[in-house]
Design a protein around this motif. Structure first.
Motif, PDB file in Angstrom:
ATOM      1  N   ALA A 117       2.232  -8.162   1.843  1.00 41.14           N
ATOM      2  CA  ALA A 117       1.575  -8.712   1.052  1.00 41.14           C
ATOM      3  C   ALA A 117       0.206  -8.206   0.514  1.00 41.14           C
ATOM      4  O   ALA A 117       0.005  -8.116  -0.714  1.00 41.14           O
ATOM      5  N   ALA A 118      -0.410  -7.404   1.483  1.00 41.13           N
ATOM      6  CA  ALA A 118      -1.641  -6.897   0.982  1.00 41.13           C
ATOM      7  C   ALA A 118      -1.361  -5.679   0.176  1.00 41.13           C
ATOM      8  O   ALA A 118      -2.033  -5.275  -0.694  1.00 41.13           O
ATOM      9  N   ALA A 119      -0.349  -4.803   0.517  1.00 38.10           N
ATOM     10  CA  ALA A 119       0.256  -3.773   0.008  1.00 38.10           C
ATOM     11  C   ALA A 119       0.492  -4.036  -1.526  1.00 38.10           C
ATOM     12  O   ALA A 119       0.196  -3.467  -2.407  1.00 38.10           O
ATOM     13  N   GLN A 120       1.099  -5.045  -1.675  1.00 38.60           N
ATOM     14  CA  GLN A 120       1.722  -5.650  -2.810  1.00 38.60           C
ATOM     15  C   GLN A 120       0.453  -6.004  -3.787  1.00 38.60           C
ATOM     16  O   GLN A 120       0.320  -5.841  -4.854  1.00 38.60           O
ATOM     17  N   ALA A 121      -0.500  -6.688  -3.252  1.00 37.83           N
ATOM     18  CA  ALA A 121      -1.719  -7.132  -4.057  1.00 37.83           C
ATOM     19  C   ALA A 121      -2.457  -5.811  -4.322  1.00 37.83           C
ATOM     20  O   ALA A 121      -2.902  -5.844  -5.458  1.00 37.83           O
ATOM     21  N   ALA A 122      -2.534  -4.966  -3.536  1.00 37.07           N
ATOM     22  CA  ALA A 122      -3.036  -3.610  -3.868  1.00 37.07           C
ATOM     23  C   ALA A 122      -2.426  -2.951  -5.113  1.00 37.07           C
ATOM     24  O   ALA A 122      -3.240  -2.290  -5.846  1.00 37.07           O
ATOM     25  N   ARG A 123      -1.273  -2.563  -4.980  1.00 37.13           N
ATOM     26  CA  ARG A 123      -0.390  -2.107  -6.053  1.00 37.13           C
ATOM     27  C   ARG A 123      -0.643  -3.073  -7.286  1.00 37.13           C
ATOM     28  O   ARG A 123      -0.707  -2.491  -8.315  1.00 37.13           O
ATOM     29  N   ARG A 127      -4.078  -0.037  -7.320  1.00 37.21           N
ATOM     30  CA  ARG A 127      -4.135   0.962  -6.028  1.00 37.21           C
ATOM     31  C   ARG A 127      -3.102   1.669  -5.821  1.00 37.21           C
ATOM     32  O   ARG A 127      -2.103   1.346  -5.759  1.00 37.21           O
ATOM     33  N   THR A 128      -3.398   2.950  -5.497  1.00 38.79           N
ATOM     34  CA  THR A 128      -2.169   3.867  -4.792  1.00 38.79           C
ATOM     35  C   THR A 128      -2.360   4.506  -3.487  1.00 38.79           C
ATOM     36  O   THR A 128      -1.737   5.042  -2.857  1.00 38.79           O
ATOM     37  N   LEU A 129      -3.683   3.721  -2.977  1.00 37.58           N
ATOM     38  CA  LEU A 129      -3.726   4.388  -1.615  1.00 37.58           C
ATOM     39  C   LEU A 129      -4.631   3.088  -0.776  1.00 37.58           C
ATOM     40  O   LEU A 129      -5.618   2.566  -1.384  1.00 37.58           O
ATOM     41  N   LEU A 130      -4.192   2.818   0.334  1.00 40.32           N
ATOM     42  CA  LEU A 130      -4.901   1.829   1.218  1.00 40.32           C
ATOM     43  C   LEU A 130      -5.314   2.528   2.380  1.00 40.32           C
ATOM     44  O   LEU A 130      -4.724   3.359   3.013  1.00 40.32           O
ATOM     45  N   VAL A 131      -6.529   2.091   3.257  1.00 44.09           N
ATOM     46  CA  VAL A 131      -6.940   2.352   4.250  1.00 44.09           C
ATOM     47  C   VAL A 131      -7.413   1.256   5.046  1.00 44.09           C
ATOM     48  O   VAL A 131      -7.927   0.181   4.762  1.00 44.09           O
ATOM     49  N   LEU A 132      -7.333   1.721   6.428  1.00 40.28           N
ATOM     50  CA  LEU A 132      -7.675   0.884   7.458  1.00 40.28           C
ATOM     51  C   LEU A 132      -8.206   1.105   8.504  1.00 40.28           C
ATOM     52  O   LEU A 132      -7.745   2.558   9.061  1.00 40.28           O
ATOM     53  N   PRO A 175      -0.086   5.462   1.344  1.00 41.00           N
ATOM     54  CA  PRO A 175      -0.053   5.829   0.095  1.00 41.00           C
ATOM     55  C   PRO A 175       1.080   4.559  -0.607  1.00 41.00           C
ATOM     56  O   PRO A 175       2.024   4.418  -0.163  1.00 41.00           O
ATOM     57  N   LEU A 176       0.719   4.140  -1.906  1.00 43.26           N
ATOM     58  CA  LEU A 176       1.385   3.313  -2.364  1.00 43.26           C
ATOM     59  C   LEU A 176       2.014   3.796  -3.686  1.00 43.26           C
ATOM     60  O   LEU A 176       1.181   4.365  -4.393  1.00 43.26           O
ATOM     61  N   PRO A 177       3.419   3.765  -3.798  1.00 40.00           N
ATOM     62  CA  PRO A 177       3.891   4.029  -4.983  1.00 40.00           C
ATOM     63  C   PRO A 177       3.490   3.418  -6.346  1.00 40.00           C
ATOM     64  O   PRO A 177       2.943   2.470  -6.315  1.00 40.00           O
ATOM     65  N   ALA A 178       3.204   4.289  -7.292  1.00 37.55           N
ATOM     66  CA  ALA A 178       2.696   3.576  -8.722  1.00 37.55           C
ATOM     67  C   ALA A 178       3.551   2.889  -9.408  1.00 37.55           C
ATOM     68  O   ALA A 178       4.766   3.043  -9.091  1.00 37.55           O
ATOM     69  N   GLY A 179       3.064   1.599 -10.040  1.00 37.81           N
ATOM     70  CA  GLY A 179       3.993   0.645 -10.544  1.00 37.81           C
ATOM     71  C   GLY A 179       4.398  -0.225  -9.838  1.00 37.81           C
ATOM     72  O   GLY A 179       4.935  -1.349  -9.668  1.00 37.81           O
TER      73      GLY A 179
END
Length: 179
Positions: A117-123, A127-132, A175-179
């Protein structure tokens, strides 16, 4: 994740009304030894003050707050944040912070669900990159690796455990795919 829990985004006004419940999750995790920025014993007032700052960040658009809840009772079982308020030269990325799951709710897929869900919210926020970062050797480290996060490396003695013992910290990116 089983069907007895759901994950959703929480707005600032709801976060304000649920400060006590959010603080209870944080207190449970710190009591269990989680290195999430707080030392033991963590006082409830300090935990509640933290969540008030989170709610203010949600109101300002600087962060997204996600919760995992028990469908029947509405009890908050876990939470994660996506930090969007980063420097202007980093509009493409976000940080994931404070992924917390109550001890009583672990091993049910909530952590994985919160991270998806965090990745989906970032997309959704472009956003195209997450770090932790996380404690080296922890269950969380294994979870992030299983979800495809890329391990960058370890910084020895980066943080302290709630009892004051130093701990190594592993950094990850996704890395998060765009779109």
């Amino acid at each position: 994740m089983n069907d007895s829990a759901s994950i959703r985004r929480v707005g600032s006004s709801e976060a304000e009304t649920r400060i006590s419940a959010l603080a209870s999750v944080l207190l449970d995790c710190v009591e269990d030894g989680a290195s999430v920025g707080f030392m033991a014993p963590l006082e409830r007032a300090k935990a509640e003050a933290f969540w008030r700052r989170v709610a203010a960040g949600v109101a300002a658009g600087d962060r997204v707050l996600l919760v995992a809840e028990d469908r029947a009772s509405g009890e908050i079982l876990g939470t994660v944040q996506v930090l969007l308020g980063l420097p202007e030269n980093q509009p493409h990325r976000a940080d994931v912070a404070k992924m917390l799951v109550r001890r009583s709710a672990r091993r049910r897929g909530l952590g994985a669900g919160l991270m998806r869900a965090a990745a989906q919210a970032a997309r959704g926020a472009g956003r195209t990159l997450l770090v932790l970062d996380t404690v080296t050797g922890s269950d969380a480290e294994r979870l992030y690796q299983s979800l495809g996060w890329v391990r960058v490396g370890v910084v020895p003695g980066y943080a302290l455990m709630p009892d004051g013992a130093p701990c190594d910290t592993t950094f990850f990116y996704l890395p998060l795919p765009a779109g």
